[in-house]
Motif scaffolding. Structure first.
Motif, PDB file in Angstrom:
ATOM      1  N   SER A   1       0.791  -1.149   0.008  1.00 48.57           N
ATOM      2  CA  SER A   1      -0.064  -0.036   0.003  1.00 48.57           C
ATOM      3  C   SER A   1       0.814   1.278   0.153  1.00 48.57           C
ATOM      4  N   GLY A   2       0.402   2.215  -0.100  1.00 51.67           N
ATOM      5  CA  GLY A   2       1.101   3.777  -0.267  1.00 51.67           C
ATOM      6  C   GLY A   2       1.705   3.973   1.364  1.00 51.67           C
ATOM      7  N   ALA A   3       1.065   3.865   2.120  1.00 55.74           N
ATOM      8  CA  ALA A   3       1.297   4.182   3.524  1.00 55.74           C
ATOM      9  C   ALA A   3       2.462   3.560   4.026  1.00 55.74           C
TER      10      ALA A   3
ATOM     11  N   ASN B   1       5.775   4.385   2.102  1.00 52.26           N
ATOM     12  CA  ASN B   1       6.465   5.443   2.574  1.00 52.26           C
ATOM     13  C   ASN B   1       6.943   5.344   4.041  1.00 52.26           C
TER      14      ASN B   1
ATOM     15  N   PHE C   1       0.380  14.635   2.133  1.00 56.00           N
ATOM     16  CA  PHE C   1      -0.420  13.433   2.425  1.00 56.00           C
ATOM     17  C   PHE C   1       0.221  12.250   2.448  1.00 56.00           C
ATOM     18  N   HIS C   2       0.748  11.667   3.663  1.00 58.63           N
ATOM     19  CA  HIS C   2       1.544  10.541   3.159  1.00 58.63           C
ATOM     20  C   HIS C   2       1.195   8.911   3.521  1.00 58.63           C
TER      21      HIS C   2
ATOM     22  N   GLU D   1       5.448  15.261  -2.139  1.00 59.66           N
ATOM     23  CA  GLU D   1       4.661  14.795  -3.357  1.00 59.66           C
ATOM     24  C   GLU D   1       4.968  15.938  -4.491  1.00 59.66           C
TER      25      GLU D   1
ATOM     26  N   ASP E   1       7.210  10.958  -2.618  1.00 55.16           N
ATOM     27  CA  ASP E   1       5.944  10.152  -2.569  1.00 55.16           C
ATOM     28  C   ASP E   1       5.252  10.146  -3.772  1.00 55.16           C
TER      29      ASP E   1
ATOM     30  N   VAL F   1       2.957   7.904  -4.639  1.00 59.42           N
ATOM     31  CA  VAL F   1       1.835   6.865  -4.571  1.00 59.42           C
ATOM     32  C   VAL F   1       0.841   7.403  -5.620  1.00 59.42           C
ATOM     33  N   GLN F   2       0.525   8.663  -5.565  1.00 62.62           N
ATOM     34  CA  GLN F   2      -0.736   9.066  -6.629  1.00 62.62           C
ATOM     35  C   GLN F   2      -0.097   9.390  -7.945  1.00 62.62           C
TER      36      GLN F   2
ATOM     37  N   LYS G   1      -0.918   2.805  -5.596  1.00 58.78           N
ATOM     38  CA  LYS G   1      -2.179   3.089  -6.223  1.00 58.78           C
ATOM     39  C   LYS G   1      -2.359   2.408  -7.508  1.00 58.78           C
TER      40      LYS G   1
HETATM   41  C1  LIG Z   1      -3.256   7.477  -1.384  1.00 56.94           C
HETATM   42  C2  LIG Z   1      -1.634   8.341  -0.953  1.00 56.94           C
HETATM   43  C3  LIG Z   1      -1.177   7.559   0.043  1.00 56.94           C
HETATM   44  C4  LIG Z   1      -1.539   6.411   1.066  1.00 56.94           C
HETATM   45  O1  LIG Z   1      -1.789   5.272   0.219  1.00 56.94           O
HETATM   46  P1  LIG Z   1      -2.696   4.038   1.037  1.00 56.94           P
HETATM   47  O2  LIG Z   1      -2.580   2.881  -0.085  1.00 56.94           O
HETATM   48  O3  LIG Z   1      -4.097   4.290   1.048  1.00 56.94           O
HETATM   49  O4  LIG Z   1      -1.796   3.544   2.205  1.00 56.94           O
HETATM   50  C5  LIG Z   1       0.309   8.063   0.421  1.00 56.94           C
HETATM   51  N1  LIG Z   1       0.713   9.191  -0.003  1.00 56.94           N
HETATM   52  C6  LIG Z   1       0.181   9.673  -1.339  1.00 56.94           C
HETATM   53  C7  LIG Z   1       0.486  10.763  -1.924  1.00 56.94           C
HETATM   54  C8  LIG Z   1      -1.350   9.157  -1.523  1.00 56.94           C
HETATM   55  O5  LIG Z   1      -2.076   9.683  -2.737  1.00 56.94           O
END
Ligand SMILES: *Cc1c(COP(=O)(O)O)cnc(C)c1O
Length: 393
Positions: free
Chosen positions: A104-106, A109, A138-139, A190, A223, A225-226, A252
């Motif tokens: 997952s993203g969290a 990170n 947001f991380h 980000e 980061d 993730v998005q 994601k």
């Molecule tokens: C969604 C997101 C996260 C968290 O990802 P999860 O899969 O929900 O844990 C972390 N950083 C960014 C930039 C995100 O958009």
């Protein structure tokens, strides 16, 4: 079964941790979803940037089904083929040295944070564990990643939080330098703040942060993730910012809907995490990796150019609507933010859902669009017609 039947049974047993819309999704095709009442939705949300190649992609289905038949999971005590393949594609396409796979993203990170603290501790000893992040960032939702998140609303309820994070205003280079002092091991950013409001960082600011970090041997962690995996019209957004961060997280969109994530590191960081220092049971699991292979194969240069063209098309069309509620349209590729005034973003998203368009909010007043990267112009036009009705009446 109707939407209402499903919602009732779901809410009886599943915790109420989400402010859900009264829509129960049954299945999808392309960039469209269908609910249990038989209604169709154009999807400008793609599971918050997860369903990067839409729904029902035949290669994705076949890769995961074939992999499930062959080997669904085995522990990281052994080697598997799909993870090896995804790691090779990622390194060859980006120039990074090594990959760690998470879910997952969290969690990805968290791995970046552990990596950077160990890097610094190994090289300089203790007292250099601080990490600077940005206000509005947001991380993630683990205790440490909410501590890293630069939004006060997240720093409630769950005390005590992880120590060692400082926040500075995006764009304020002097504040960032001052905040780093001599006790800092990393800056984490980000490049486009997603949850914070689809706010792209200034390119010159990012370049100067990268130069400062390099000079101080402070690791630059991005980061993605998005923003990663084609979302902004390049495989990773850092390519468009002209920097090469020390480490980059992703999640994601990578596996098209199967939980998967991880981070990539450069040569300097490739030996930091050793056996016993970091691990996760499902990391690099064969089903997710099979999905990720298909997503990465889909993201050809031609496809990424189309993501940019479609994003520009959506931005131009929204601006041309001349809605009294829209004050700014911004973003990169198919990550688009529409800043609103005079209408609540949450109410608008609710109304769009009723009218057959799924969209997202971000920040305090932004409508966020993250359609599947494979969306067709026909599907885009269908969604934009619904958006126009809501924004211009
Ligand atoms: C969604 C997101 C996260 C968290 O990802 P999860 O899969 O929900 O844990 C972390 N950083 C960014 C930039 C995100 O958009």
């Amino acid at each position: 079964m109707t939407n209402q039947d499903l919602i009732k049974s779901h809410d009886e047993y599943v915790m109420g941790t989400y402010g859900r819309f009264p829509i129960a999704i049954s299945h999808g095709k392309g960039a469209e979803l269908y609910d249990f009442d038989g209604k169709t939705y154009v999807d400008f949300a793609s599971g918050i940037g997860v369903n990067s190649i839409g729904y029902g992609n035949p290669e994705w289905i076949k890769a995961i089904a074939d992999q499930a038949a062959k080997l669904g999971h085995v522990s990281n005590l052994y080697y598997t083929e799909p993870a090896a393949k995804v790691a090779e594609i990622l390194c060859k396409q980006t120039g990074y040295s090594k990959v760690f796979f998470a879910n997952s993203g969290a969690e990805s990170n968290e791995g970046l944070i552990k990596l950077t603290r160990k890097y610094s501790n190994d090289k300089y000893g203790s007292g250099r564990s601080n990490i600077v992040t940005l206000e509005g960032s947001f991380h993630g939702r683990t205790v440490t990643t909410i501590s890293a998140t630069g939004q006060e609303v997240f720093h409630q309820h769950f005390f005590p939080f992880t120590e060692g994070f400082r926040f500075v205003k995006p764009g304020d280079l002097e504040a960032l330098k001052a905040s780093c002092a001599d006790d800092t091991c990393a800056v984490m950013l980000e490049l486009i703040q997603g949850e914070g409001g689809v706010l792209p960082l200034d390119k010159a600011f990012v370049g100067e942060v990268a130069a400062f970090c390099k000079e101080q041997d402070i690791l630059l962690l991005i980061d993605e993730v998005q923003t990663g995996i084609g979302r902004t019209g390049s495989l990773f957004a850092f390519e468009q910012y002209g920097i090469l961060p020390d480490a980059v997280s992703f999640a994601k969109g990578i596996a098209g809907g199967v939980p998967f994530g991880g981070f990539m590191v450069n040569e300097k960081c490739s030996g930091v995490l050793t056996p016993g220092t970091h691990a996760t049971t499902y990391g690099g699991n064969p089903l997710g990796a099979a999905g990720a292979s298909v997503v990465l194969d889909t993201l050809t240069d031609e496809m990424l150019a189309e993501v940019q063209a479609k994003g520009q098309y959506i931005q131009d069309r929204v601006k041309a609507m001349e809605s009294p509620y829209v004050t700014e349209v911004r973003g990169l590729g198919l990550m688009i933010g529409i800043l609103l005034e005079g209408v609540s973003h949450r109410e608008l998203v609710g109304k769009l859902g009723e009218a057959g368009l799924l969209a997202l909010v971000a920040g305090s007043a932004t409508l966020r669009l993250l359609p599947p990267l494979t969306i067709t112009y026909e599907e885009i036009d269908k969604g934009l017609a619904i958006l126009q009705t809501a924004l211009c009446n």
